[in-house]
Design a protein around this motif. Sequence first.
Motif, mmCIF file in Angstrom:
data_model
loop_
_atom_site.group_PDB
_atom_site.id
_atom_site.type_symbol
_atom_site.label_atom_id
_atom_site.label_comp_id
_atom_site.label_asym_id
_atom_site.label_seq_id
_atom_site.Cartn_x
_atom_site.Cartn_y
_atom_site.Cartn_z
ATOM 1 N N ARG A 1 15.969 -13.728 -43.538
ATOM 2 C CA ARG A 1 16.116 -12.692 -44.561
ATOM 3 C C ARG A 1 16.756 -13.256 -45.828
ATOM 4 N NH1 ARG A 1 20.345 -9.158 -45.187
ATOM 5 N NH2 ARG A 1 21.128 -9.632 -43.097
ATOM 6 N N LEU A 2 17.758 -14.115 -45.665
ATOM 7 C CA LEU A 2 18.398 -14.714 -46.835
ATOM 8 C C LEU A 2 17.432 -15.642 -47.578
ATOM 9 C CD1 LEU A 2 21.932 -15.546 -45.370
ATOM 10 C CD2 LEU A 2 21.318 -13.691 -46.928
ATOM 11 N N MET A 3 16.616 -16.389 -46.840
ATOM 12 C CA MET A 3 15.640 -17.269 -47.486
ATOM 13 C C MET A 3 14.577 -16.455 -48.232
ATOM 14 S SD MET A 3 15.186 -20.077 -44.436
ATOM 15 C CE MET A 3 13.793 -20.847 -45.234
ATOM 16 N N THR A 4 14.157 -15.359 -47.637
ATOM 17 C CA THR A 4 13.168 -14.496 -48.296
ATOM 18 C C THR A 4 13.741 -13.897 -49.571
ATOM 19 O OG1 THR A 4 12.204 -13.962 -46.135
ATOM 20 C CG2 THR A 4 11.655 -12.517 -47.982
ATOM 21 N N GLN A 5 14.994 -13.462 -49.504
ATOM 22 C CA GLN A 5 15.633 -12.904 -50.691
ATOM 23 C C GLN A 5 15.792 -13.965 -51.776
ATOM 24 O OE1 GLN A 5 16.343 -9.694 -51.210
ATOM 25 N NE2 GLN A 5 16.910 -10.274 -53.302
ATOM 26 N N PHE A 6 16.095 -15.201 -51.359
ATOM 27 C CA PHE A 6 16.206 -16.296 -52.321
ATOM 28 C C PHE A 6 14.867 -16.535 -53.027
ATOM 29 C CE2 PHE A 6 15.967 -20.770 -53.494
ATOM 30 C CZ PHE A 6 17.169 -20.970 -54.143
ATOM 31 N N ALA A 7 13.762 -16.506 -52.260
ATOM 32 C CA ALA A 7 12.442 -16.713 -52.855
ATOM 33 C C ALA A 7 12.084 -15.558 -53.805
ATOM 34 C CB ALA A 7 11.388 -16.832 -51.757
ATOM 35 N N ARG A 8 12.449 -14.334 -53.427
ATOM 36 C CA ARG A 8 12.176 -13.188 -54.302
ATOM 37 C C ARG A 8 12.958 -13.289 -55.600
ATOM 38 N NH1 ARG A 8 12.509 -8.320 -49.754
ATOM 39 N NH2 ARG A 8 10.512 -8.788 -48.709
ATOM 40 N N ASP A 9 14.205 -13.702 -55.489
ATOM 41 C CA ASP A 9 15.011 -13.870 -56.699
ATOM 42 C C ASP A 9 14.423 -14.951 -57.601
ATOM 43 O OD1 ASP A 9 16.712 -11.943 -55.753
ATOM 44 O OD2 ASP A 9 18.199 -13.351 -54.959
ATOM 45 N N PHE A 10 13.893 -16.007 -56.991
ATOM 46 C CA PHE A 10 13.288 -17.096 -57.783
ATOM 47 C C PHE A 10 12.061 -16.583 -58.549
ATOM 48 C CE2 PHE A 10 10.674 -20.848 -58.439
ATOM 49 C CZ PHE A 10 11.599 -21.788 -58.864
ATOM 50 N N VAL B 1 14.527 -25.998 -62.006
ATOM 51 C CA VAL B 1 15.714 -26.388 -61.235
ATOM 52 C C VAL B 1 16.896 -25.502 -61.603
ATOM 53 C CG1 VAL B 1 17.362 -28.241 -60.829
ATOM 54 C CG2 VAL B 1 14.932 -28.757 -60.911
ATOM 55 N N LYS B 2 17.024 -25.195 -62.889
ATOM 56 C CA LYS B 2 18.121 -24.319 -63.324
ATOM 57 C C LYS B 2 17.969 -22.928 -62.729
ATOM 58 C CE LYS B 2 20.358 -22.573 -67.510
ATOM 59 N NZ LYS B 2 20.322 -22.558 -69.002
ATOM 60 N N ILE B 3 16.747 -22.419 -62.686
ATOM 61 C CA ILE B 3 16.506 -21.113 -62.068
ATOM 62 C C ILE B 3 16.889 -21.152 -60.588
ATOM 63 C CG2 ILE B 3 14.706 -19.463 -61.435
ATOM 64 C CD1 ILE B 3 13.236 -20.258 -63.989
ATOM 65 N N CYS B 4 16.566 -22.273 -59.941
ATOM 66 C CA CYS B 4 16.893 -22.411 -58.523
ATOM 67 C C CYS B 4 18.399 -22.324 -58.295
ATOM 68 C CB CYS B 4 16.338 -23.735 -58.015
ATOM 69 S SG CYS B 4 16.816 -24.141 -56.327
ATOM 70 N N HIS B 5 19.192 -22.976 -59.137
ATOM 71 C CA HIS B 5 20.647 -22.958 -58.966
ATOM 72 C C HIS B 5 21.239 -21.583 -59.278
ATOM 73 C CE1 HIS B 5 20.267 -27.340 -58.909
ATOM 74 N NE2 HIS B 5 21.482 -27.381 -58.426
ATOM 75 N N LEU C 1 19.511 -24.538 -49.327
ATOM 76 C CA LEU C 1 18.339 -23.947 -49.970
ATOM 77 C C LEU C 1 18.092 -24.575 -51.336
ATOM 78 C CD1 LEU C 1 18.746 -20.138 -49.115
ATOM 79 C CD2 LEU C 1 16.952 -21.681 -48.321
ATOM 80 N N ILE C 2 19.143 -24.725 -52.111
ATOM 81 C CA ILE C 2 18.999 -25.340 -53.432
ATOM 82 C C ILE C 2 18.511 -26.775 -53.310
ATOM 83 C CG2 ILE C 2 20.292 -26.111 -55.467
ATOM 84 C CD1 ILE C 2 22.051 -23.654 -55.178
ATOM 85 N N GLU C 3 19.048 -27.496 -52.329
ATOM 86 C CA GLU C 3 18.649 -28.888 -52.150
ATOM 87 C C GLU C 3 17.180 -28.996 -51.756
ATOM 88 O OE1 GLU C 3 19.926 -32.801 -49.456
ATOM 89 O OE2 GLU C 3 21.064 -30.922 -49.337
#
Length: 556
Positions: free
Chosen positions: A334-343, A439-443, A460-462
């Motif tokens: 769920r956290l990875m999915t939310q990270f991808a949605r935010d990206f 990369v900045k968006i990722c961080h 995740l960032i790495e």
Amino acid sequence: MDSDLIKLVNRLQDTFSNLGGELDMPQLAVVGSQSAGKSSVLENIVGRDFLPRGQGIVTRRPLVLQLIHTPVPETNPPPYTEYGQFLHIDKRFTDFNDIRKEIEQETYRVAGQNKGISKLPIHLRIFSPNVLDLTLVDLPGLTKIPVGDQPSDIERQIRGLVVEYISKPNCVILAVSSANVDLANSESLKLARSVDPQGRRTIGILTKLDLMDAGTNALDILTGRIYPLRLGFIGVVNRSQQDINVEKSMADALESETQFFRDHPAYRNIAHKNGTKYLAKTLNQVLMNHIRDKLPDMKARLNTLMGQAQQELNSFGDSAIYGDSNQQGALVLRLMTQFARDFVSSIEGTNVDISTKELSGGARIYYIFNDIFGHALASIDSTQNLDNQDIRTAIRNSTGPRPSLFVPEIAFDLLVKPQIKLLEAPSLRCVELVYEELVKICHNCTSAELQRFPRLHAQLIEVVSDLLRERLGPTSEYAASLIEIQAAYINTNHPAFISGTTAAHAAGAAPAPKHTIPARVSTFLPLRTRAEDTALTDLLLVCSSDSPPLRNSASR
């Protein structure tokens, strides 16, 4: 009950020393000038030699010394009754010479081989049936002039370290002064008065009473007539350097001290209020009283810290869910999915937290393509490093020994292809800028829930940064290949080329104004415009797709 109270404070002190020392514990801090006898006083209280000795500054790190009374059991006594333990090493030291060596090595490890100091304390606990429960802090001796390779500001460093300890309200100050030096010059009493003007938590300790000039004594000081302190002055007699050299035992030294006060004409009436044994009992009683006085404040501070810790713990979520191994996988997904949605939302501009101060995300990428990249293309000189002589030379080389009536196609290709290659540098720079923005968006992609798991967030960032870095090389190669495609086939039937040629002929026939573009330059302008449009379109395609389709050059 009283001994249990001191032991409880010692455990709290050990705990908070590992947590960062957020709670000031009641303790006794030993302050004095170099060679005033601080270390000797501590050794007399313990009854063993265990502190480093030498010339100049020896104590270069605070030593938090916890004395714990351990009575010897009547049945099955242990092989040893006295031992020491350090907080930084899980080992019992039964040889007090090894304790001295460990203090020296730990000092060298942190403070270095020179005579510099460090604020990081050394924690030592000594268990013995011959000591009373006490907590003492041996601080570096006050000095005036740097010696050898000491730092030039050693006086300021030591004074700042000592003040940091004794300025705490929970600290009782043991101001050690030499009796054979005028009390008005005592640095320890001067420093104690600066933080304790009323003398409510200062105990004066007079050393070297046996070294005073003949006919003089410190009776007025010990009775509080010269320098009154609420907790009073206590006189002690330490071992001399000669006694140390001949290895005089502590028991004999304490007996000699008792004999000195009992036989001295000035001190015989107050002998029961002086000496190391009386000092240890007094310090034990003072520390217990001080703990009782500060106990309500300590309890309130502990409750506050516990409340803050519980609030932080609650912010991490329900432990029943996060502690279940079956739920952890779903949580990570769920956290990875939310990270991808935010990206994705950061690129599409649908993020909730949109900045009004600067461009970011997809808007920044759009700015890179349309402003930075566009201006870079517009600033390119299509005829850079190309003059009429180069054109004549290319035509002549292309015709060989035969005279030319028309411009050869080979000469045209030789002249145009290097100019098309000028588009490669800004295109590759555009790819790099888009990569840096991604990369900045990722961080910046994070959430309150993801921040509870900093290691997962970092991973995740790495991983995403590594994926972007892997695509940077192929994308740059593809952008370069698009420029090579443009240079590989020159379509002279393109409408832009034909219109540019017509304009060049018209410009050549009409009288040239003062700032008219030369015909050879105008000939290349349509080609540059066409290449710019194609490169911009293809570069947008590269950055928006992992495997964009190649354009057929012949279709132009």
